[in-house]
Design a protein around this motif. Structure first.
Motif, PDB file in Angstrom:
ATOM      1  N   VAL A  27       0.905  -1.212  -0.074  1.00  0.00           N
ATOM      2  CA  VAL A  27       0.093   0.061   0.117  1.00  0.00           C
ATOM      3  C   VAL A  27       0.716   1.179  -0.005  1.00  0.00           C
ATOM      4  O   VAL A  27       2.232   1.217   0.539  1.00  0.00           O
ATOM      5  CB  VAL A  27      -1.060   0.070   1.333  1.00  0.00           C
ATOM      6  CG1 VAL A  27      -1.762  -1.197   1.145  1.00  0.00           C
ATOM      7  CG2 VAL A  27      -0.197  -0.076   2.493  1.00  0.00           C
ATOM      8  N   PRO A  28       0.545   2.182  -0.641  1.00  0.00           N
ATOM      9  CA  PRO A  28       1.231   3.463  -0.540  1.00  0.00           C
ATOM     10  C   PRO A  28       1.015   4.242   0.732  1.00  0.00           C
ATOM     11  O   PRO A  28       0.022   4.299   1.393  1.00  0.00           O
ATOM     12  CB  PRO A  28       0.569   4.481  -1.837  1.00  0.00           C
ATOM     13  CG  PRO A  28      -0.596   3.726  -2.263  1.00  0.00           C
ATOM     14  CD  PRO A  28      -0.776   2.462  -1.536  1.00  0.00           C
ATOM     15  N   ARG A  29       2.073   5.062   1.214  1.00  0.00           N
ATOM     16  CA  ARG A  29       1.968   5.632   2.310  1.00  0.00           C
ATOM     17  C   ARG A  29       0.994   7.038   2.247  1.00  0.00           C
ATOM     18  O   ARG A  29       0.835   7.559   1.094  1.00  0.00           O
ATOM     19  CB  ARG A  29       3.351   6.172   3.053  1.00  0.00           C
ATOM     20  CG  ARG A  29       4.214   7.017   1.918  1.00  0.00           C
ATOM     21  CD  ARG A  29       5.410   7.132   2.631  1.00  0.00           C
ATOM     22  NE  ARG A  29       6.324   8.224   2.031  1.00  0.00           N
ATOM     23  CZ  ARG A  29       7.103   9.025   2.250  1.00  0.00           C
ATOM     24  NH1 ARG A  29       7.321   8.913   3.917  1.00  0.00           N
ATOM     25  NH2 ARG A  29       7.868  10.090   1.875  1.00  0.00           N
ATOM     26  N   GLY A  30       0.544   7.453   3.171  1.00  0.00           N
ATOM     27  CA  GLY A  30      -0.107   8.517   3.259  1.00  0.00           C
ATOM     28  C   GLY A  30      -1.728   8.286   2.675  1.00  0.00           C
ATOM     29  O   GLY A  30      -2.463   9.187   2.118  1.00  0.00           O
ATOM     30  N   THR A  31      -2.085   7.091   2.734  1.00  0.00           N
ATOM     31  CA  THR A  31      -3.513   6.552   2.151  1.00  0.00           C
ATOM     32  C   THR A  31      -4.302   5.673   3.205  1.00  0.00           C
ATOM     33  O   THR A  31      -3.547   4.818   4.009  1.00  0.00           O
ATOM     34  CB  THR A  31      -3.222   5.965   0.826  1.00  0.00           C
ATOM     35  OG1 THR A  31      -2.825   4.858   0.878  1.00  0.00           O
ATOM     36  CG2 THR A  31      -2.681   7.020  -0.167  1.00  0.00           C
ATOM     37  N   THR A  32      -5.457   5.415   2.539  1.00  0.00           N
ATOM     38  CA  THR A  32      -6.259   3.988   3.183  1.00  0.00           C
ATOM     39  C   THR A  32      -6.576   3.334   2.167  1.00  0.00           C
ATOM     40  O   THR A  32      -7.046   3.700   1.236  1.00  0.00           O
ATOM     41  CB  THR A  32      -7.471   4.897   3.936  1.00  0.00           C
ATOM     42  OG1 THR A  32      -7.225   5.779   5.046  1.00  0.00           O
ATOM     43  CG2 THR A  32      -8.469   3.470   4.620  1.00  0.00           C
ATOM     44  N   LEU A 100       5.470   5.016  -4.181  1.00  0.00           N
ATOM     45  CA  LEU A 100       5.478   5.553  -5.636  1.00  0.00           C
ATOM     46  C   LEU A 100       3.933   5.344  -5.888  1.00  0.00           C
ATOM     47  O   LEU A 100       3.049   4.621  -5.162  1.00  0.00           O
ATOM     48  CB  LEU A 100       6.032   4.473  -6.678  1.00  0.00           C
ATOM     49  CG  LEU A 100       7.542   4.887  -6.725  1.00  0.00           C
ATOM     50  CD1 LEU A 100       8.018   3.550  -7.818  1.00  0.00           C
ATOM     51  CD2 LEU A 100       8.088   6.178  -6.984  1.00  0.00           C
ATOM     52  N   PRO A 101       3.089   5.990  -7.038  1.00  0.00           N
ATOM     53  CA  PRO A 101       1.738   5.590  -7.357  1.00  0.00           C
ATOM     54  C   PRO A 101       1.770   4.228  -7.579  1.00  0.00           C
ATOM     55  O   PRO A 101       2.697   3.495  -8.134  1.00  0.00           O
ATOM     56  CB  PRO A 101       1.664   6.436  -8.646  1.00  0.00           C
ATOM     57  CG  PRO A 101       2.653   7.610  -8.576  1.00  0.00           C
ATOM     58  CD  PRO A 101       3.892   6.900  -7.760  1.00  0.00           C
ATOM     59  N   GLU A 102       0.565   3.593  -7.064  1.00  0.00           N
ATOM     60  CA  GLU A 102       0.140   2.320  -7.260  1.00  0.00           C
ATOM     61  C   GLU A 102      -1.001   1.802  -7.671  1.00  0.00           C
ATOM     62  O   GLU A 102      -1.826   2.650  -7.835  1.00  0.00           O
ATOM     63  CB  GLU A 102       0.234   1.587  -5.811  1.00  0.00           C
ATOM     64  CG  GLU A 102       1.550   1.650  -4.807  1.00  0.00           C
ATOM     65  CD  GLU A 102       1.628   0.804  -3.823  1.00  0.00           C
ATOM     66  OE1 GLU A 102       0.639  -0.068  -3.796  1.00  0.00           O
ATOM     67  OE2 GLU A 102       2.583   1.088  -3.174  1.00  0.00           O
ATOM     68  N   GLN A 121       7.175   7.227 -15.517  1.00  0.00           N
ATOM     69  CA  GLN A 121       7.586   7.979 -14.791  1.00  0.00           C
ATOM     70  C   GLN A 121       7.645   7.206 -13.262  1.00  0.00           C
ATOM     71  O   GLN A 121       8.484   8.015 -12.322  1.00  0.00           O
ATOM     72  CB  GLN A 121       6.855   9.291 -14.505  1.00  0.00           C
ATOM     73  CG  GLN A 121       7.036  10.130 -15.863  1.00  0.00           C
ATOM     74  CD  GLN A 121       8.536  10.651 -15.986  1.00  0.00           C
ATOM     75  OE1 GLN A 121       9.068  11.058 -15.333  1.00  0.00           O
ATOM     76  NE2 GLN A 121       8.921  10.367 -17.123  1.00  0.00           N
ATOM     77  N   GLY A 122       7.254   6.131 -13.200  1.00  0.00           N
ATOM     78  CA  GLY A 122       7.095   5.293 -11.986  1.00  0.00           C
ATOM     79  C   GLY A 122       5.932   4.958 -11.393  1.00  0.00           C
ATOM     80  O   GLY A 122       5.178   5.642 -10.826  1.00  0.00           O
ATOM     81  N   THR A 123       5.766   3.424 -11.555  1.00  0.00           N
ATOM     82  CA  THR A 123       4.660   2.976 -11.057  1.00  0.00           C
ATOM     83  C   THR A 123       4.706   1.581 -10.387  1.00  0.00           C
ATOM     84  O   THR A 123       5.980   0.821 -10.769  1.00  0.00           O
ATOM     85  CB  THR A 123       3.543   2.699 -12.189  1.00  0.00           C
ATOM     86  OG1 THR A 123       3.331   3.770 -13.019  1.00  0.00           O
ATOM     87  CG2 THR A 123       2.235   1.859 -11.815  1.00  0.00           C
ATOM     88  N   ALA A 298      12.080   5.361  -7.399  1.00  0.00           N
ATOM     89  CA  ALA A 298      11.548   4.212  -7.015  1.00  0.00           C
ATOM     90  C   ALA A 298      13.008   3.524  -6.004  1.00  0.00           C
ATOM     91  O   ALA A 298      14.081   4.031  -6.252  1.00  0.00           O
ATOM     92  CB  ALA A 298      11.539   3.357  -8.216  1.00  0.00           C
ATOM     93  N   GLY A 299      12.722   2.534  -5.374  1.00  0.00           N
ATOM     94  CA  GLY A 299      13.700   1.904  -4.757  1.00  0.00           C
ATOM     95  C   GLY A 299      14.095   2.468  -3.231  1.00  0.00           C
ATOM     96  O   GLY A 299      13.701   3.586  -2.875  1.00  0.00           O
ATOM     97  N   THR A 300      14.465   1.384  -2.133  1.00  0.00           N
ATOM     98  CA  THR A 300      14.733   2.053  -0.901  1.00  0.00           C
ATOM     99  C   THR A 300      16.171   1.243  -0.530  1.00  0.00           C
ATOM    100  O   THR A 300      16.212  -0.040  -1.072  1.00  0.00           O
ATOM    101  CB  THR A 300      13.743   1.807   0.086  1.00  0.00           C
ATOM    102  OG1 THR A 300      13.238   0.465   0.117  1.00  0.00           O
ATOM    103  CG2 THR A 300      12.181   2.693  -0.440  1.00  0.00           C
ATOM    104  N   VAL A 301      16.618   1.645   0.422  1.00  0.00           N
ATOM    105  CA  VAL A 301      17.908   0.880   1.012  1.00  0.00           C
ATOM    106  C   VAL A 301      17.833   0.906   2.512  1.00  0.00           C
ATOM    107  O   VAL A 301      17.545   2.160   3.022  1.00  0.00           O
ATOM    108  CB  VAL A 301      19.221   1.496   0.518  1.00  0.00           C
ATOM    109  CG1 VAL A 301      20.243   0.531   1.054  1.00  0.00           C
ATOM    110  CG2 VAL A 301      19.295   1.481  -0.928  1.00  0.00           C
TER     111      VAL A 301
END
Length: 442
Positions: A27-32, A100-102, A121-123, A298-301
């Protein structure tokens, strides 16, 4: 008859809930977001527990329905969900928090002429290999010279029994690029478009544990998250740790990151929250790890915070004569950048010093199969180590030094491979009593 009559008079005993998967698996952050749990839940609603502050999960009216609310300041990464009732608890099920947008996969998208459109652009697509033989195809528009990155999460991060494959195809369906395993069994693929046009990203999977079936695998539990982007993608960081003692400059590395400036992670938790901004946040209260990311990329470490100095290798250091001087305790990060590359380090030890020397890469999701060699100052091999029982494909050596003097340490890939995705984290620290626990069930 009496026993049957007594049994029928007793209240029916419920069972502990079971959860085999969540969909969408992130799920994306900042959403329900409404999430469906697959499994058995009797009675419903069950109680829900989550390990991440800022992530709230509430059971809905319909069996298996969960409402997941993520605060907008929650760092991306894995949240663990557990359902429970008076009779017990389910095993932990991962849910990935994204930034990112999902979108959700839309069937039918099996054939090249049914490809589902994706934003370059990132999905992040939340999908599922929902039946045997399932193939999912996504279409993305690229300009000539653009680099596309596609990364799928299923086995490594979600623990699903999928050995997935990614391919990039031409619009007519010809395979232009292919990858099977980049993070454990999960694939990651990069592709630079030779011409402007539409390109296709295709994915399918085999069973993570090979069996006698000769077809692509599928099932309700084989969920995945596929990130597709021609914008920036963060793959790893140098260093792969930050210091608790002092501010640590960190370089984010990946693809399409030319405009991304290095970030600095502060030494303390309070300073970290004040100064690191959106590029570095701690996921939990213990402050033992830091999530490195950039909004829109995109991507995290995720890197550990260690109680000593942190450094990055400096080339040249590919021979004993060029070995870099280090003082322990130290965490040193580097990259086995080319085939046959070897990184050498030089340090002092006294007689009786008992040190832990270990290298981490494979367990972090990278491709190095680490090999460590320890030499004395004369170049005589004292010890070498490859895999250990506790850490497969990771090198870990505990050594008590026999004399005062200078020692050399060599880091390389077991098979002499190398490349961009061969970063490592080397620790040289005093050995201390240690143990690990395993349980048969969650």
């Amino acid at each position: 008859a009496v026993v049957a009559l007594l049994a029928s008079a007793l209240p029916a005993r419920a069972a502990a809930p079971t959860v085999t998967s969540l969909f969408p698996p992130g799920v994306p952050r900042g959403t329900t977001t409404e999430v469906t749990a697959e499994g058995t839940f009797d009675p419903w609603p069950a109680q829900v527990w989550c390990n991440r502050p800022g992530v709230t999960v509430v059971a809905g009216e319909k069996k298996g329905q969960l409402s997941v609310t993520v605060a907008d300041d929650v760092p991306p990464g894995v949240a663990l969900i557990r359902l429970h009732n008076a009779d017990g608890a389910s095993t932990l099920e991962p849910l990935i928090v994204g930034h990112l947008p999902e979108v959700l996969e839309k069937e039918p998208n099996d054939a090249v002429d049914q490809a589902q459109a994706a934003d370059a652009q990132g999905t992040t697509v939340n999908g599922r290999f929902d039946k045997a033989g399932d193939v999912d195809v996504y279409a993305v528009q690229l300009a000539a010279g653009q680099t596309l990155v596609a990364s799928l999460e299923s086995n490594f991060a979600l623990g699903k029994a999928a050995d997935a494959t990614l391919q990039v195809l031409s619009e007519r369906g010809f395979v232009l690029a292919h990858n099977d395993d980049a993070r454990g069994l999960d694939p990651l693929i990069t592709f630079t478009a030779p011409d402007e046009g539409k390109y296709l990203v295709r994915t399918f999977c085999f069973p993570a544990t090979p069996n006698t079936t000769i077809r692509y695998a599928g099932g309700a539990d084989l969920v995945y998250r596929l990130t597709i982007t021609a914008a920036g993608y963060v793959d790893h960081a140098l260093p792969l740790a930050v210091s608790a003692q002092q501010a640590t400059p960190v370089e984010l590395r990946g693809w399409n990151l030319a405009a991304v400036e290095p970030t600095t992670v502060a030494a303390s938790k309070s300073n970290d929250n004040d100064n690191a901004g959106e590029s570095a946040k701690t996921p939990d209260e213990d402050d033992e790890t830091v999530v490195l990311f950039q909004p829109g990329l995109a991507g995290t470490v995720t890197v550990p915070r260690v109680p000593h100095a942190v450094q990055v290798e400096q080339e040249p250091n590919d021979g004993a004569d060029d070995a870099q001087e280090v003082s322990w305790p130290i965490t040193r990060s580097g990259v086995i950048g080319t085939a046959g590359d070897r990184d050498w380090y030089r340090f002092q030890a006294a007689k009786g010093d008992n040190l832990l020397l270990d290298v981490h890469s494979w367990k972090l999701g990278y491709e190095l199969d680490a090999h460590l060699s320890l030499f004395d100052a004369e170049g005589i091999l004292l010890k070498e180590i490859d895999d250990t029982v506790r850490n497969e494909r990771e090198a870990e050596l505990v050594f008590r030094f026999p004399a005062d003097g200078e020692y050399l340490l060599q880091v390389r890939d077991l098979y002499h491979h190398g490349g961009f995705r061969y970063p490592y984290r080397l620790n040289i620290v005093p050995a201390s009593p240690d143990f690990s626990l395993t349980v048969a069930a969650d």
